[in-house]
Scaffold this motif. Structure first.
Motif, PDB file in Angstrom:
ATOM      1  N   SER A   2      -5.717  -3.473   1.466  1.00  0.00           N
ATOM      2  CA  SER A   2      -5.259  -4.860   1.622  1.00  0.00           C
ATOM      3  C   SER A   2      -6.406  -5.774   2.070  1.00  0.00           C
ATOM      4  N   SER A   4      -6.221  -7.875   4.448  1.00  0.00           N
ATOM      5  CA  SER A   4      -6.261  -7.859   5.918  1.00  0.00           C
ATOM      6  C   SER A   4      -7.129  -6.723   6.440  1.00  0.00           C
ATOM      7  N   VAL A 121      -7.249 -14.886   1.289  1.00  0.00           N
ATOM      8  CA  VAL A 121      -6.332 -13.949   0.639  1.00  0.00           C
ATOM      9  C   VAL A 121      -5.391 -13.320   1.666  1.00  0.00           C
ATOM     10  N   ALA A 122      -5.910 -12.957   2.830  1.00  0.00           N
ATOM     11  CA  ALA A 122      -5.062 -12.367   3.878  1.00  0.00           C
ATOM     12  C   ALA A 122      -4.005 -13.358   4.342  1.00  0.00           C
ATOM     13  N   ARG A 124      -2.704 -15.851   2.592  1.00  0.00           N
ATOM     14  CA  ARG A 124      -1.713 -16.017   1.517  1.00  0.00           C
ATOM     15  C   ARG A 124      -0.773 -14.817   1.444  1.00  0.00           C
ATOM     16  N   SER A 125      -1.313 -13.632   1.620  1.00  0.00           N
ATOM     17  CA  SER A 125      -0.468 -12.437   1.536  1.00  0.00           C
ATOM     18  C   SER A 125       0.446 -12.303   2.763  1.00  0.00           C
ATOM     19  N   SER A 126      -0.004 -12.818   3.916  1.00  0.00           N
ATOM     20  CA  SER A 126       0.837 -12.737   5.118  1.00  0.00           C
ATOM     21  C   SER A 126       2.022 -13.684   5.057  1.00  0.00           C
ATOM     22  N   TYR A 127       1.898 -14.724   4.209  1.00  0.00           N
ATOM     23  CA  TYR A 127       3.001 -15.677   4.047  1.00  0.00           C
ATOM     24  C   TYR A 127       3.833 -15.387   2.808  1.00  0.00           C
ATOM     25  N   GLY A 128       3.564 -14.278   2.152  1.00  0.00           N
ATOM     26  CA  GLY A 128       4.371 -13.852   1.005  1.00  0.00           C
ATOM     27  C   GLY A 128       4.076 -14.561  -0.298  1.00  0.00           C
ATOM     28  N   THR A 129       2.955 -15.303  -0.367  1.00  0.00           N
ATOM     29  CA  THR A 129       2.598 -15.969  -1.619  1.00  0.00           C
ATOM     30  C   THR A 129       1.540 -15.129  -2.336  1.00  0.00           C
ATOM     31  N   LYS A 130       1.614 -15.174  -3.640  1.00  0.00           N
ATOM     32  CA  LYS A 130       0.638 -14.428  -4.445  1.00  0.00           C
ATOM     33  C   LYS A 130      -0.537 -15.325  -4.770  1.00  0.00           C
ATOM     34  N   SER A 131      -1.721 -14.707  -4.867  1.00  0.00           N
ATOM     35  CA  SER A 131      -2.939 -15.453  -5.220  1.00  0.00           C
ATOM     36  C   SER A 131      -2.991 -15.704  -6.700  1.00  0.00           C
TER      37      SER A 131
END
Length: 131
Positions: A2, A4, A121-122, A124-131
């Protein structure tokens, strides 16, 4: 792996390198020291060593919870960009250590790009959105 986890690894890796500026200047002066002679003979260099070693320790600590340490990471990103830009301009002045400027500027921009990209990227992924 990940973003993160990669961010945590990057914080530790850059933190270690920042902590090792002085020893690296002893074993590889042409790549890490900005003056002739032993590292401790330059007050400027010792100031930089102190600042970067302190930052390195805090980056290593920030790896345990990057989200909670976002302002430190942002400081590292933006101070690296500013430092690189100033050094790039200074590399054109007479008598400048062009070799160090050409090596240090990309290294600082690498720190900023890696930490900036992984933080983005971390986040965006922590908020559930895709890059």
């Amino acid at each position: 792996m990940s973003a993160s986890k990669l961010l945590q690894i990057s914080l530790i890796a850059f933190g270690i390198v920042f902590c090792l500026v002085y020893p690296l200047a002893i074993v590889w002066p042409s790549g890490w020291a900005w003056h002739d002679g032993p590292p401790a003979t330059s007050q400027y260099f010792m100031m930089i060593v102190g600042v970067y070693a302190t930052l390195g320790i805090f980056l290593i600590r920030a790896a345990s919870d990057p989200i909670a340490n976002r302002s430190l990471i942002d400081f590292t990103i933006w101070s690296s960009v500013v430092h690189a830009l100033i050094m790039a301009v200074q590399s054109y002045s007479p008598g400048a250590h062009t070799g160090h400027m050409l090596g240090d500027v990309p290294a600082l921009l690498l720190v900023a790009a890696v930490l900036g990209g992984l933080t983005y990227v971390a986040d965006r992924s922590s908020y559930g959105t895709k890059s």
